[in-house]
Structures are given as C-alpha cells and as structure tokens.
Write a protein that holds these residues in place. Structure first.
Motif, short mmCIF file in Angstrom:
data_model
loop_
_atom_site.label_atom_id
_atom_site.label_comp_id
_atom_site.label_asym_id
_atom_site.label_seq_id
_atom_site.Cartn_x
_atom_site.Cartn_y
_atom_site.Cartn_z
N LYS A 122 39.35 -14.38 -12.81
CA LYS A 122 40.60 -14.07 -12.11
C LYS A 122 40.84 -15.02 -10.95
N LYS A 123 39.75 -15.57 -10.36
CA LYS A 123 39.88 -16.44 -9.20
C LYS A 123 38.80 -17.50 -9.27
N LEU A 124 39.14 -18.72 -8.82
CA LEU A 124 38.18 -19.80 -8.73
C LEU A 124 37.75 -19.97 -7.28
N GLU A 125 36.55 -20.46 -7.07
CA GLU A 125 36.03 -20.72 -5.73
C GLU A 125 36.90 -21.78 -5.04
N ASP A 126 37.23 -21.56 -3.77
CA ASP A 126 38.02 -22.52 -3.01
C ASP A 126 37.15 -23.73 -2.65
N ASN A 131 43.90 -27.90 -4.65
CA ASN A 131 44.64 -28.36 -5.82
C ASN A 131 45.21 -29.76 -5.63
N GLY A 132 44.71 -30.50 -4.63
CA GLY A 132 45.17 -31.88 -4.43
C GLY A 132 44.66 -32.79 -5.54
N GLY A 133 45.57 -33.57 -6.10
CA GLY A 133 45.20 -34.48 -7.16
C GLY A 133 46.19 -35.62 -7.26
#
Length: 139
Positions: A122-126, A131-133
């Motif tokens: 449900k959630k990914l580790e920060d 989300n910079g790419g």
C-alpha cells in the motif's frame, strides 16, 4: 556454463570474444541491409539456448556507436527463447548506414537473473530523492 548456439544458415558466423576478458561476444550480421529513416531487426542467422537462471542482453559495440551513425537498441533474450536472435538497429538523425553480411554489429552479454518475488504494498518507504527523476539530479 555453456551457451549453446545453433546456425540457422550456412553463412551465419558464431559469436566470438576478441579477448578472454571481454564482457560480451561479438555478434555478426547475416544479411546486407541499409538503414535510413527506419528501425530494422538485423538477422544474425543464429538461435541460442541460455541456461535457466540467466538471460542475454544485446548491446551496442562502443566503437561502432562512437564512429558511425549506427545505433543498436538494447534487446533482452530470455532463457526459454529459441527463435532467431536479431539485432534491432536504427541510425541517428537523417543519416544512413550500410551493414554487410559478416559485419560485427552488436555484443551479446550473458547475465545472471536473480529470483525476484513481486510483492504488492500500500505504501513504499520514503527516500531523499522521492519521485524526482528525469534529470532531477542534474544532466
């Protein structure tokens, strides 16, 4: 490990390593083709059998990429594929490039394939990057 190679034509050249320490096997064209304003799958006249737990990558040869307009688009070959190995090529800008039968056109690299289990969450580790790419760390 063994890489089994089958010639599909009498003119197909087997992959070779120029030096024992080379990462990849040189792959050769089994046809004459001129590339301009299109993407082409160039015949090698070969099929291969890769051991389970490995896969093959078709990559550009650095000298060709530096000195010619030819561009090899990376390809992935799975262990259970037994069809002809073809090298996907195009050329930069509006130039053309002529490939002759027997020319070195790419390199074949065999790599291990680690077992990976896909797990939906449900959630990914920060992370700091988040989300910079696409250039977020500079060009």
């Amino acid at each position: 490990m063994q890489l089994q190679v089958k010639r599909l034509t009498d003119t197909a050249k087997l992959p070779v390593k120029a030096h024992l320490t080379d990462a990849g096997f040189d792959m050769f064209s089994d046809e004459d083709v001129t590339i301009k304003n299109k993407t082409v799958a160039v015949s090698t006249g070969l099929s291969i059998a890769i051991e389970q737990g490995y896969y093959a990558r078709l990559k550009a040869r650095s000298g060709l990429t530096l000195k010619t307009p030819l561009r090899v688009l990376e390809g992935t070959i799975d262990a259970d594929y037994r069809g002809e190995v073809k090298v996907i090529c195009d050329v930069k800008s509006n130039q053309s490039y002529e490939i002759k039968k027997g020319d070195k056109i790419a390199q074949l690299i065999i790599q291990p394939l680690p077992p990976v289990d896909l797990v939906e969450v449900k959630k990914l580790e920060d992370t700091k990057r988040g989300n910079g790419g696409f250039g977020s760390t500079g060009l």
